[in-house]
Design a protein around this motif. Structure first.
Motif, PDB file in Angstrom:
ATOM      1  N   ILE A  83       0.828  -1.198   0.000  1.00  0.00           N
ATOM      2  CA  ILE A  83       0.000   0.000   0.000  1.00  0.00           C
ATOM      3  C   ILE A  83       0.868   1.255   0.000  1.00  0.00           C
ATOM      4  CG2 ILE A  83      -1.687   1.327   1.329  1.00  0.00           C
ATOM      5  CD1 ILE A  83      -2.845  -1.115  -0.070  1.00  0.00           C
ATOM      6  N   ALA A  84       1.972   1.210   0.723  1.00  0.00           N
ATOM      7  CA  ALA A  84       2.855   2.371   0.817  1.00  0.00           C
ATOM      8  C   ALA A  84       3.742   2.536  -0.406  1.00  0.00           C
ATOM      9  CB  ALA A  84       3.726   2.262   2.074  1.00  0.00           C
ATOM     10  N   GLY A  85       3.666   1.591  -1.325  1.00  0.00           N
ATOM     11  CA  GLY A  85       4.477   1.695  -2.536  1.00  0.00           C
ATOM     12  C   GLY A  85       5.907   1.242  -2.373  1.00  0.00           C
ATOM     13  N   GLN A  86       6.219   0.535  -1.268  1.00  0.00           N
ATOM     14  CA  GLN A  86       7.603   0.157  -1.037  1.00  0.00           C
ATOM     15  C   GLN A  86       8.013  -1.104  -1.782  1.00  0.00           C
ATOM     16  OE1 GLN A  86       9.051   0.278   2.959  1.00  0.00           O
ATOM     17  NE2 GLN A  86       7.664   1.902   3.564  1.00  0.00           N
ATOM     18  N   ASN A  87       7.075  -1.826  -2.363  1.00  0.00           N
ATOM     19  CA  ASN A  87       7.470  -3.002  -3.138  1.00  0.00           C
ATOM     20  C   ASN A  87       8.200  -2.607  -4.405  1.00  0.00           C
ATOM     21  OD1 ASN A  87       6.692  -5.147  -1.532  1.00  0.00           O
ATOM     22  ND2 ASN A  87       4.564  -5.032  -2.192  1.00  0.00           N
ATOM     23  N   SER A  88       7.999  -1.367  -4.865  1.00  0.00           N
ATOM     24  CA  SER A  88       8.695  -0.913  -6.064  1.00  0.00           C
ATOM     25  C   SER A  88       9.980  -0.170  -5.725  1.00  0.00           C
ATOM     26  CB  SER A  88       7.781  -0.013  -6.905  1.00  0.00           C
ATOM     27  OG  SER A  88       7.355   1.110  -6.139  1.00  0.00           O
ATOM     28  N   GLU A  89      10.038   0.444  -4.541  1.00  0.00           N
ATOM     29  CA  GLU A  89      11.226   1.201  -4.160  1.00  0.00           C
ATOM     30  C   GLU A  89      11.492   1.059  -2.667  1.00  0.00           C
ATOM     31  OE1 GLU A  89      14.549   2.911  -4.199  1.00  0.00           O
ATOM     32  OE2 GLU A  89      13.449   2.817  -6.088  1.00  0.00           O
ATOM     33  N   PRO A  90      12.610   0.406  -2.276  1.00  0.00           N
ATOM     34  CA  PRO A  90      12.928   0.243  -0.853  1.00  0.00           C
ATOM     35  C   PRO A  90      13.103   1.599  -0.163  1.00  0.00           C
ATOM     36  CG  PRO A  90      14.306  -1.169  -2.210  1.00  0.00           C
ATOM     37  CD  PRO A  90      13.610  -0.226  -3.136  1.00  0.00           C
ATOM     38  N   ARG A  91      12.647   1.667   1.076  1.00  0.00           N
ATOM     39  CA  ARG A  91      12.764   2.877   1.865  1.00  0.00           C
ATOM     40  C   ARG A  91      13.113   2.502   3.303  1.00  0.00           C
ATOM     41  NH1 ARG A  91       9.970   7.277  -0.558  1.00  0.00           N
ATOM     42  NH2 ARG A  91       8.895   6.643  -2.469  1.00  0.00           N
ATOM     43  N   GLY A  92      13.790   3.404   3.970  1.00  0.00           N
ATOM     44  CA  GLY A  92      14.038   3.210   5.387  1.00  0.00           C
ATOM     45  C   GLY A  92      15.516   3.079   5.718  1.00  0.00           C
TER      46      GLY A  92
END
Length: 295
Positions: A83-92
């Motif tokens: 939902i947060a869109g992190q499957n396409s771009e890693p964050r954190g």
């Protein structure tokens, strides 16, 4: 707390090994954590943990609950990341621990490239040759070389690590070149680590056997052992990423090549609850890609 929060709390206690460690990781009081788990057991009508003054022992029902809870929490994390869109771009932020010598040889060029590829990821790196407590010290990912102990942690193979027996030409000219492992009894050796007795492993006709070695110095740092061997003070046994340059320019030469055991494995190790975290998976895949040819 809702049931999912109780699951997270219970899983953190299991991975941390104590109420105190779990409370520190979660920023809660020990009394609050203990009270919530008692309430969880009361709600389920079962005993999940056997408590004593020294340790926590998980019950069979507790183990079943832990495994099911981890699967559910991982599913929830994947949904939230999607939902947060992190499957396409890693964050954190990624907390990483790695062996000192390996990091100095490889991570200096690899981590900048990784950060350039993933601009929304930050890394905190701790370099240490000691066996760190991944859960208790709050790491997301640890790189380890060698045989891993059985645990609930997840390990992914990254690459092979070749090791060689080597010495300086000057030392071999003075003391002679050992032709078989037993010849090391007449030589000064420079082993890695500490302890009263150090053994090196050799492979002969497909079988492994150990030989006790001794010398005037032992230390838990590969670069210092390499430099001591270059100075002509003995034979050492180190990964090629530490001695490669000295082998190329002739300051060291390999010996006992026919008896070298199989390569070690460089592994990425992380907790079960981090296996779906995009920064963790991104770094693991990046290292596998860049180190595919071995270390």
């Amino acid at each position: 707390m809702n049931p999912f929060e109780d699951m997270r709390l219970f899983c953190q206690v299991m991975e941390s090994g104590s109420f105190t460690a779990a409370a520190e990781q979660l920023g809660l009081s020990k009394q609050f954590v203990s009270r919530r788990l008692i309430q969880l057991e009361d709600r389920l009508g079962v005993r999940l943990l056997n408590r004593s003054t020294r340790r926590l022992d998980i019950t069979p029902l507790g183990q079943s609950y832990y495994e099911s809870a981890m699967r559910l929490l991982n599913d929830v994390e994947q949904v939230e990341q999607g939902i947060a869109g992190q499957n396409s771009e890693p964050r954190g932020t990624l907390r990483l621990s790695a062996p000192l010598s390996f990091a100095m040889a490889h991570l200096g060029c690899l981590l900048p490239s990784f950060l350039q590829r993933h601009p929304h990821v930050s890394v905190e790196v701790d370099l240490s040759d000691r066996p760190v407590d991944l859960i208790g010290e709050g790491y997301d990912l640890v790189l380890r070389i060698g045989t891993l102990e059985d645990s609930t942690l997840i390990a992914r193979r990254i690459a092979s690590v070749q090791r060689v027996y080597c010495a300086s030409p000057e030392y071999l000219a003075l003391r002679g070149t050992p032709l078989k492992p037993a010849d090391l009894a007449d030589h000064d050796c420079l082993p890695y680590g500490h302890g009263r007795q150090v053994q090196w492993r050799f492979q002969t006709k497909g079988k492994l056997h150990a030989v006790n070695v001794s010398g005037r110095m032992r230390v838990n740092n590969g670069e210092l052992l390499r430099d001591t061997a270059i100075a002509g003070l003995g034979i050492t046994y180190l990964p090629t990423f530490i001695v490669a340059e000295a082998l190329r320019d002739g300051r060291l030469v390999t010996i006992l090549e026919d008896f070298a055991p199989q390569a070690l494995t460089l592994s990425a190790v992380y907790p079960q609850h981090r296996q779906s975290a995009r920064p963790v998976q991104a770094l693991v895949e990046f290292l596998r890609e860049r180190l595919a040819g071995g270390c």
